[in-house]
Design a protein around this motif. Structure first.
Motif, PDB file in Angstrom:
ATOM      1  N   ASN A 183       0.756  -1.324   0.009  1.00 32.58           N
ATOM      2  CA  ASN A 183       0.032  -0.130  -0.069  1.00 32.58           C
ATOM      3  C   ASN A 183       0.765   1.379  -0.092  1.00 32.58           C
ATOM      4  O   ASN A 183       0.451   2.645  -0.620  1.00 32.58           O
TER       5      ASN A 183
ATOM      6  N   SER B 268     -14.413  -5.880 -13.655  1.00 28.95           N
ATOM      7  CA  SER B 268     -14.150  -5.279 -12.281  1.00 28.95           C
ATOM      8  C   SER B 268     -14.059  -6.494 -11.530  1.00 28.95           C
ATOM      9  O   SER B 268     -15.254  -6.860 -10.749  1.00 28.95           O
TER      10      SER B 268
ATOM     11  N   SER C  47      -7.209  -9.259  -7.880  1.00 30.35           N
ATOM     12  CA  SER C  47      -7.694  -8.730  -6.573  1.00 30.35           C
ATOM     13  C   SER C  47      -6.936  -9.158  -5.510  1.00 30.35           C
ATOM     14  O   SER C  47      -6.559  -8.464  -4.532  1.00 30.35           O
ATOM     15  N   LYS C  48      -6.533 -10.470  -5.396  1.00 31.99           N
ATOM     16  CA  LYS C  48      -6.116 -11.131  -4.144  1.00 31.99           C
ATOM     17  C   LYS C  48      -4.865 -10.332  -3.712  1.00 31.99           C
ATOM     18  O   LYS C  48      -4.566 -10.023  -2.638  1.00 31.99           O
TER      19      LYS C  48
ATOM     20  N   ALA D  85      -4.012  -5.477  -5.403  1.00 36.86           N
ATOM     21  CA  ALA D  85      -4.382  -4.478  -4.872  1.00 36.86           C
ATOM     22  C   ALA D  85      -5.999  -4.874  -5.062  1.00 36.86           C
ATOM     23  O   ALA D  85      -6.974  -4.719  -5.959  1.00 36.86           O
ATOM     24  N   PRO D  86      -6.780  -5.425  -3.804  1.00 34.07           N
ATOM     25  CA  PRO D  86      -7.934  -5.818  -4.003  1.00 34.07           C
ATOM     26  C   PRO D  86      -9.165  -4.379  -4.272  1.00 34.07           C
ATOM     27  O   PRO D  86      -9.923  -4.432  -4.751  1.00 34.07           O
ATOM     28  N   GLY D  87      -8.485  -3.376  -3.778  1.00 38.61           N
ATOM     29  CA  GLY D  87      -9.164  -2.038  -4.065  1.00 38.61           C
ATOM     30  C   GLY D  87      -9.413  -1.570  -5.453  1.00 38.61           C
ATOM     31  O   GLY D  87     -10.454  -0.947  -5.767  1.00 38.61           O
ATOM     32  N   LEU D  88      -8.456  -2.105  -6.334  1.00 35.86           N
ATOM     33  CA  LEU D  88      -8.670  -1.926  -7.673  1.00 35.86           C
ATOM     34  C   LEU D  88      -9.555  -2.633  -8.550  1.00 35.86           C
ATOM     35  O   LEU D  88     -10.212  -2.385  -9.408  1.00 35.86           O
ATOM     36  N   ARG D  89     -10.085  -3.830  -8.141  1.00 33.08           N
ATOM     37  CA  ARG D  89     -10.836  -4.845  -8.726  1.00 33.08           C
ATOM     38  C   ARG D  89     -10.711  -4.933 -10.161  1.00 33.08           C
ATOM     39  O   ARG D  89     -11.203  -4.644 -10.955  1.00 33.08           O
TER      40      ARG D  89
ATOM     41  N   ASN E  11      -8.717   2.878 -12.510  1.00 41.14           N
ATOM     42  CA  ASN E  11      -7.989   1.623 -11.830  1.00 41.14           C
ATOM     43  C   ASN E  11      -7.248   0.735 -12.900  1.00 41.14           C
ATOM     44  O   ASN E  11      -6.138   0.159 -12.135  1.00 41.14           O
TER      45      ASN E  11
ATOM     46  N   PRO F  44      -4.453   5.139   4.063  1.00 37.15           N
ATOM     47  CA  PRO F  44      -3.055   4.149   3.380  1.00 37.15           C
ATOM     48  C   PRO F  44      -3.413   2.899   2.940  1.00 37.15           C
ATOM     49  O   PRO F  44      -2.782   2.482   2.081  1.00 37.15           O
TER      50      PRO F  44
ATOM     51  N   VAL G 101      -6.455   1.794   1.458  1.00 35.77           N
ATOM     52  CA  VAL G 101      -7.396   1.938   0.737  1.00 35.77           C
ATOM     53  C   VAL G 101      -7.469   0.979  -0.576  1.00 35.77           C
ATOM     54  O   VAL G 101      -8.586   0.211  -0.964  1.00 35.77           O
ATOM     55  N   MET G 102      -6.244   0.855  -0.961  1.00 29.71           N
ATOM     56  CA  MET G 102      -6.158  -0.168  -2.091  1.00 29.71           C
ATOM     57  C   MET G 102      -6.314  -1.712  -1.655  1.00 29.71           C
ATOM     58  O   MET G 102      -6.490  -2.680  -2.342  1.00 29.71           O
TER      59      MET G 102
ATOM     60  N   THR H  78      -8.530  -2.838   0.529  1.00 36.11           N
ATOM     61  CA  THR H  78      -9.712  -3.056   1.076  1.00 36.11           C
ATOM     62  C   THR H  78     -10.723  -3.141   0.116  1.00 36.11           C
ATOM     63  O   THR H  78     -11.173  -2.219  -0.816  1.00 36.11           O
ATOM     64  N   TYR H  79     -11.742  -4.035   0.355  1.00 34.95           N
ATOM     65  CA  TYR H  79     -12.987  -4.002  -0.646  1.00 34.95           C
ATOM     66  C   TYR H  79     -14.011  -3.101  -0.072  1.00 34.95           C
ATOM     67  O   TYR H  79     -14.131  -2.940   1.261  1.00 34.95           O
TER      68      TYR H  79
END
Lengths: 468, 468
Positions: free
Chosen positions: A123, A178, A314-315, A318-322, A351, B138, B140-141, B143-144
């Motif tokens: 991160n 996504s 994602s795993k 960066a899960p947050g990017l999807r 993303n 920090p 944010v990426m 986390t779902y």
């Protein structure tokens, strides 16, 4: 034992009940409307009339339909939309909701999340890459991506998959979605009609099951054992039920950690082609191996277009990017792009660009190597703490979970309740089971908590097990 | 004139043909399988047997089905999946593809994009907000987001809509989607079954039409004229056809720029309630008014839950973020969340956080005020250049487009071809028309090109028109 799920826990007539309740709930018929006759519905669903008859009898008993003029079935006021029908339509969500309820409990020892500890993810560096993306593409926020995904990203991934996974796919054969969940949903939306059969592993990823159920599909199951699949059984199911899809996670399988060997991968492609059953190969855990690199994807053995490959990042990026890349051949790709267009007109460009710039950096490879070691250390901590509890499991060669068989003297419900009291969360096995059985199994994810918390929590869980 | 689209350009029997071709293409029946009888299909679709008969006759003429045993219809080899059926399934994409083909032409004078000139968007500042988001969150990426959207964002928007749009909605009544298109698709997926009726404006946003068609819906149209809607006609259509949805863009309408007056908004809510027709209120252009603020949304007059509101911010905050807030009441919200869960398990958290931090900044309000002025200047430039061409239009009070009626002596196809030769792109009117007519209209978006390019291009277009 392989089973068609319409036979045991969830008999076919009950599926017909749910299907009809959902249609009534959708307002297809209103209160006091005449429903299709038994014969007509049996023809429509291509099932036996007696099954439909039984379903109508059950709906009558439940007060959802009533009989008039001797032979006709009518919608009763109790079955009106916004009434009891709600439960069926929202079923998928509620089921997963149970899982996400567990996952959202503010527990100290969170072993129900098959995610990687955010502290192990890069991160802190990512914001640098984001900054870089804005410098290189100052108008990235003002621009839509193409429906099929950013060209630069698809070109890069086409090359990357060629080298690292032996997948031969042109950029045009890649679609950016996504997350893998969207990909599964798009595939289901173009492939499935109500009462179509879908072959799934048992156990498997619960949310995929919910997506297939929501489309009205009938689930056929094939067991995963430490010895792998029974391919003869798979062929028998394909021959008898002609499933439209086989949803499979053949590499570091969730939850068992099992990896399908090469000879079975080749054979699966042959079966898919012979029985015209599309293999949906979900592959999010591939890069999380501990020793040897896993064999190439099933997709790489296919020459006839009977495999669609889901490469999700994602795993561990960066899960947050999807970000997920779906790979398949034409004409299926045409249909997927059409479905993606309808679904959201393309994954956000920002993303995709952030992902590309991070993924192509040397830093990521270093991150990956370290991540593999960290996950193995986590796995070993979990295994060490659970030793001597009477639990049995097959040591996984990768992935994020231990799939644990509880000894007979431990009642699963009690274990779950008492664990929660001690701030320990895990996934009860039946959530991963298409048949809703497997109560004597639990999924323990060792990837989400830091090492010390993991050691402490697994120790407490083991102690609890010994005392039960 | 209001029409049911099943009567003229696109008669009902042809829709049945397409519906059956799509089902064959999906593999519901294979080559030489027996198709449902005329009577059975008529019952299933709740239409007249003669219509089905006519559809089967047409399918027979087209070589897609054949007759055997006197009465039975069977799938002919020519109709096999991967054969001609392709065209039907990919229809939606192809249609839009035509629009996106136009929009992607590398022309100098791009008037086919109802988007805002990226130079008018605050791209340069956005990277600061992104940096800030990373400082504050920090991880944010890693986390779902929750399925329903980020809580902080939903709480903020609930308050924002209350103050700025007089919408009373709790945070729980908001769902964050990836753009309005995803929202329309989710609504269609939970509300529509094949052959359901959907009421739409004429002209309207073409992609929504494609989404409804893809679900097998029958489109009913209501004309938008400078005088607004004919509400009696709407009531008649609702009474006769009981449409499930009325898709409406009542504020600075795309493409006409028309805004529905308050008294009609109130009346529409009454009609929706009486005829149980859900109003889907798409409202992406609200903040782009030139003089007076537009009246409150239709949603604000509804007390019974018959309106779902789509508040998209893609157009003027950051198209690349794809943020839309869907507002509706329970139990519809439950179903939407379930559909969103299946669709992609939640919009990426990063996009939501960036949006929130930018949207809540004082800078945005300044941006908006400047943007309104800039758009009005753009509109006036376009109008000035087009004066004296014989074209007619109603000056819009907001939005991004001029909806222009060509004089009779200008052949639309010639104009389009010759414009393209001069590197000028616009949208032919029939793309915005559910009936595919309105060939003598064009949509000119004045928002996408910088002022000088706009002036030059509109001047060239006007000159071309005068010479035709």
């Amino acid at each position: 034992m392989n089973k068609i799920s319409g036979n045991e826990q969830h008999p076919l007539f009950r599926q017909v009940c749910e299907y009809m309740t959902a249609r009534i709930d959708r307002g297809e018929w209103r209160v006091h409307d005449k429903l299709p006759s038994v014969r007509l519905l049996a023809e429509e669903l291509r099932i036996h009339r007696l099954t439909v008859f039984k379903a109508y009898q059950r709906l009558k008993e439940d007060g959802k339909v009533y009989v008039k003029d001797k032979s006709g079935y009518y919608v009763s006021p109790a079955a009106a939309p916004n009434g009891c029908g709600e439960e069926e339509t929202a079923l998928g969500y509620r089921m997963c909701n149970r899982l996400s309820d567990i996952q959202r409990m503010p527990v100290k020892y969170q072993f129900s999340q098959a995610l990687i500890d955010p502290n192990l993810l890069p991160n802190l560096y990512l914001s640098d890459y984001v900054k870089e993306v804005f410098d290189r593409y100052p108008k990235v926020m003002g621009t839509y991506s193409g429906v099929e995904g950013d060209n630069e990203l698809r070109e890069f991934l086409s090359g990357h998959f060629r080298v690292s996974r032996l997948l031969q796919a042109e950029p045009e054969e890649l679609l950016i979605t996504s997350g893998a969940q969207q990909a599964i949903n798009l595939i289901a939306s173009i492939m499935l009609m109500p009462m179509d059969c879908v072959l799934v592993e048992r156990p498997t990823y619960g949310v995929a099951l919910d997506i297939f159920r929501q489309r009205g599909a009938r689930l056929l199951t094939v067991d995963i054992t430490p010895g792998g699949y029974d391919l003869e059984e798979i062929e028998k199911l394909m021959e008898q039920y002609r499933p439209r899809l086989f949803y499979i996670n053949p590499t570091q399988h969730n939850p068992t950690g099992y990896t399908v060997p090469v000879w079975q991968r080749k054979r699966l492609v042959e079966l898919a082609e012979r029985y015209r059953c599309l293999i949906v190969e979900d592959d999010p855990f591939r890069d999380m191996y501990f020793a040897a690199e896993p064999p190439p994807p099933i997709f790489s053995y296919d020459t006839e277009g009977w495999v669609v490959y889901l490469g999700s990042f994602s795993k561990y990026v960066a899960p947050g990017l999807r970000i997920c890349a779906v790979i398949c051949r034409f004409p299926l790709m045409d249909k997927l792009i059409a479905a993606k267009f309808m679904a959201d007109n393309g994954t956000p460009l920002l993303n995709q660009k952030i992902f590309l710039h991070y993924f192509t950096s040397p830093r990521l490879q270093g991150h990956l190597a370290k991540l593999r070691i960290a996950l193995q250390v986590h796995k070993e901590i979990a295994e060490r703490e659970l030793a001597g509890t009477g639990c049995r499991w097959t040591a996984p060669q990768g992935g994020l979970n231990l799939w644990v068989n509880l000894p007979e003297h431990i009642p699963p419900e009690t274990l779950f309740r008492k664990s929660m009291e001690r701030s320990i969360a895990f996934v009860p096995g039946e959530i991963c089971d298409p048949l809703g059985e497997m109560k004597s199994w639990i999924r323990l994810s060792y990837s989400f908590t830091p090492e010390d918390v993991l050691r402490e929590g697994m120790g407490k869980l083991a102690e609890l097990m010994r005392n039960l």
